[in-house]
Design an enzyme around this catalytic site. Sequence first.
Site, short mmCIF file in Angstrom:
data_model
loop_
_atom_site.label_atom_id
_atom_site.label_comp_id
_atom_site.label_asym_id
_atom_site.label_seq_id
_atom_site.Cartn_x
_atom_site.Cartn_y
_atom_site.Cartn_z
N ASP A 138 -29.14 32.59 46.87
CA ASP A 138 -28.53 32.38 45.39
C ASP A 138 -28.66 30.56 45.28
O ASP A 138 -29.01 30.04 46.16
CB ASP A 138 -27.12 32.99 45.27
CG ASP A 138 -26.29 32.25 46.52
OD1 ASP A 138 -26.76 31.20 47.13
OD2 ASP A 138 -25.00 32.52 46.80
N PHE A 197 -22.40 30.16 42.29
CA PHE A 197 -21.36 30.97 42.20
C PHE A 197 -20.33 30.49 42.98
O PHE A 197 -19.03 30.46 42.92
CB PHE A 197 -21.73 32.55 42.45
CG PHE A 197 -20.53 33.47 42.42
CD1 PHE A 197 -20.03 33.89 41.35
CD2 PHE A 197 -19.96 33.75 43.76
CE1 PHE A 197 -18.98 34.74 41.25
CE2 PHE A 197 -18.89 34.73 43.52
CZ PHE A 197 -18.33 35.15 42.49
N ASP A 230 -27.02 43.41 45.11
CA ASP A 230 -26.47 42.75 46.39
C ASP A 230 -25.06 42.88 46.45
O ASP A 230 -24.54 42.87 45.28
CB ASP A 230 -26.82 41.32 46.76
CG ASP A 230 -25.89 40.27 45.95
OD1 ASP A 230 -26.14 40.23 44.66
OD2 ASP A 230 -25.00 39.61 46.49
N CYS A 288 -25.21 61.66 58.33
CA CYS A 288 -25.65 60.28 58.53
C CYS A 288 -26.51 60.05 59.74
O CYS A 288 -26.08 60.67 60.63
CB CYS A 288 -24.52 59.21 58.34
SG CYS A 288 -24.72 57.63 58.98
N CYS A 321 -27.16 57.16 61.24
CA CYS A 321 -27.15 55.83 61.74
C CYS A 321 -26.62 56.07 63.33
O CYS A 321 -26.28 57.07 63.75
CB CYS A 321 -25.97 54.92 60.97
SG CYS A 321 -24.22 55.22 61.59
N CYS A 344 -22.99 57.02 63.63
CA CYS A 344 -22.83 58.61 63.76
C CYS A 344 -23.29 59.36 64.69
O CYS A 344 -23.21 60.37 65.00
CB CYS A 344 -23.13 59.02 62.11
SG CYS A 344 -22.06 58.48 61.02
N HIS A 404 -22.79 51.48 60.14
CA HIS A 404 -22.64 52.71 59.42
C HIS A 404 -22.76 52.39 57.88
O HIS A 404 -23.42 52.85 57.11
CB HIS A 404 -21.52 53.32 59.97
CG HIS A 404 -21.23 54.36 58.72
ND1 HIS A 404 -22.02 55.78 58.74
CD2 HIS A 404 -20.27 54.55 57.72
CE1 HIS A 404 -21.24 56.35 57.93
NE2 HIS A 404 -20.67 55.84 57.26
#
Lengths: 375, 375
Positions: free
Chosen positions: A90, A94, A270, A308, A310, A313, A339
Amino acid sequence: MLTFELLATEGAARRGRLTLNHGIVETPVFMPVGTYGTVKAVTPASLEAMGAQIILGNTFHLWLRPGLDVIRGFGGLHRFENWSRPMLTDSGGFQVWSLGEMRKIAEEGVRFASPVNGDKLLLTPEVSMQIQHVLNSDIVMQFDECTAYETAGHRTTEAEARASMELSLRWARRCLDEFIRLENPNALFGIVQGGMFESLREVSIAQLVELDLPGYAIGGVSVGEPKDEMRRIVAHTPHRLPAAKPRYLMGVGTPEDLVEGVAAGVDLFDCVMPTRNARNGHLFTRFGDLKIRNARHRSDDRPLDPTCACYACGGFSRAYLHHLDRCGEMLFSMLATVHNLHYYLNLMREIRAAIEAGTFAAFAQQFRADRARGV
Amino acid sequence: MLTFELLATEGAARRGRLTLNHGIVETPVFMPVGTYGTVKAVTPASLEAMGAQIILGNTFHLWLRPGLDVIRGFGGLHRFENWSRPMLTDSGGFQVWSLGEMRKIAEEGVRFASPVNGDKLLLTPEVSMQIQHVLNSDIVMQFDECTAYETAGHRTTEAEARASMELSLRWARRCLDEFIRLENPNALFGIVQGGMFESLREVSIAQLVELDLPGYAIGGVSVGEPKDEMRRIVAHTPHRLPAAKPRYLMGVGTPEDLVEGVAAGVDLFDCVMPTRNARNGHLFTRFGDLKIRNARHRSDDRPLDPTCACYACGGFSRAYLHHLDRCGEMLFSMLATVHNLHYYLNLMREIRAAIEAGTFAAFAQQFRADRARGV
């Protein structure tokens, strides 16, 4: 360099392929946020394993710590943080804007005191480009002024939003000049502003398109406005941007927001939500969200989400995660982050497959039904 | 069950193989400490990848959180924490003893108030065996009283050390009775006490050996005594234990302590030092220790240890680690923990290879020279 191919579309939703200096990004894509040169609580190896294609870095934070001299010694952010795939930074706009009372915005740029050591600093479009040149990110964001939704209870007026949007446009031109002067080999994106006013956003788009930048972002959403206001802008702006160029919706959002954004023609997203919420015990699953601190998980031997794939999990129960969180163990944040990021990245994989198959509308419907079911 | 084979010896140093209910452990071995059912800041997958063969769990902590009802539902600690290799649990004795003023030791056991919720609790040899039976650890430690080196400036006298050691012996017999009654299929280790008094330690050994336990530990060291006092006990006790059974030096120590312990005939070690020091920025390397917070690392692009094969040294610089630590990023603790544990585990691998090759004495000499060199 940047090339963007559109591989398939369904309504306004697009399945694309972005080629950047550090590699290829299949879109729509979610970009994990790595503020200080690390996506919090996760290793680069783990990010790669779960299919992260591009991550974010924050210009403002990295400028202050470790400082440009250090990153310059590594030839940029990639080697410093051991991430070889594409990266977006960025502009710092911001973050300095978020300092509120601590900063002063003028035509030249933004003056502020460093929150790290109190040093008086000036961030301008040119300085932002110089920093991002050192960071050597694949996608460089223009320095802009984020238009507030409201300030101390005062709703931003159309005149204020116009002045702010016009400042961002002048800064966009200065950014482009400096980007060219620096011979930055990467890609500069412009940022559409205009607050909650469609007509201003259309002016912003028209002026930015004249700069013929390789990509455009929708800024100034997810800044405290009500959800229906955000929806109105997300429905309005993306599809008005040039079809041949990638579109990035900044700082958004929930899984539902991502599906809605894709339907509106967004290619890149994002948000800190998957990583920050993970550390706070807020976990995303196919069947809705789950607060791990809830006592009902205390002896539940099921994984967070049986669908899931991952690491969390694959071997850890809700009871174990509840226990780790209760004991303040770092492994909780590590597993929860894996996760949640896996959930977001996998959602985008499913979205890409659905657009390719021409079944995105049906996918979005099933997605909403599953999410509403509850864990 | 437990079988122990001696594969090679060099002086008092031993290269052995321990077969436990959850697998084989090549000794000498270092056991990472996983107090609350997690080795802090590292995943089980990462522990396996770096070759951890057996890890510790803390009976006291797990009894309080998550509580036995939860762990019973998982059939023990292994499935709860997703660790399939062997595990050792301590007895809780050291932790209740460490509560100091907060506990009261009597013949029956130790009364104390839970540091979590203030509940009044009683930990006895029998209760410790019952908890460890639920945890289903491969190696169960007897409940003992750790003899203090000094208490509020008062050095423990020989009479006090004798009384404490004799209490531990009586508790050892009660532990064995309860272990048998519970039909625990794992292995119970006795703990030699006796403070800094060799003659008392010899009495402790003789009495424990009569119980014919499958393994023995040396307790009551690394409890605040001067280094040369610890060295005296480590030189005295291990080789007096039965040669055919594994010997475990509890809570020790630095890399130098490990090499010295092996030379004295120790087979198993555990210590929080690699993990705790990692989180505090204290990193172990072949060429000495390194404090990552030191400003001289700020822009150093070298890895922590160029001879190290760990994930942290494979892609991350001292400058990056310094930056992560300065920003309080969790990834610092994660990478530092991987590095320190890898260092300890690799040191033990090198020790095992050296004993097998009959070159342990030369290895130890080179080890000390390398460590003294400085990073």
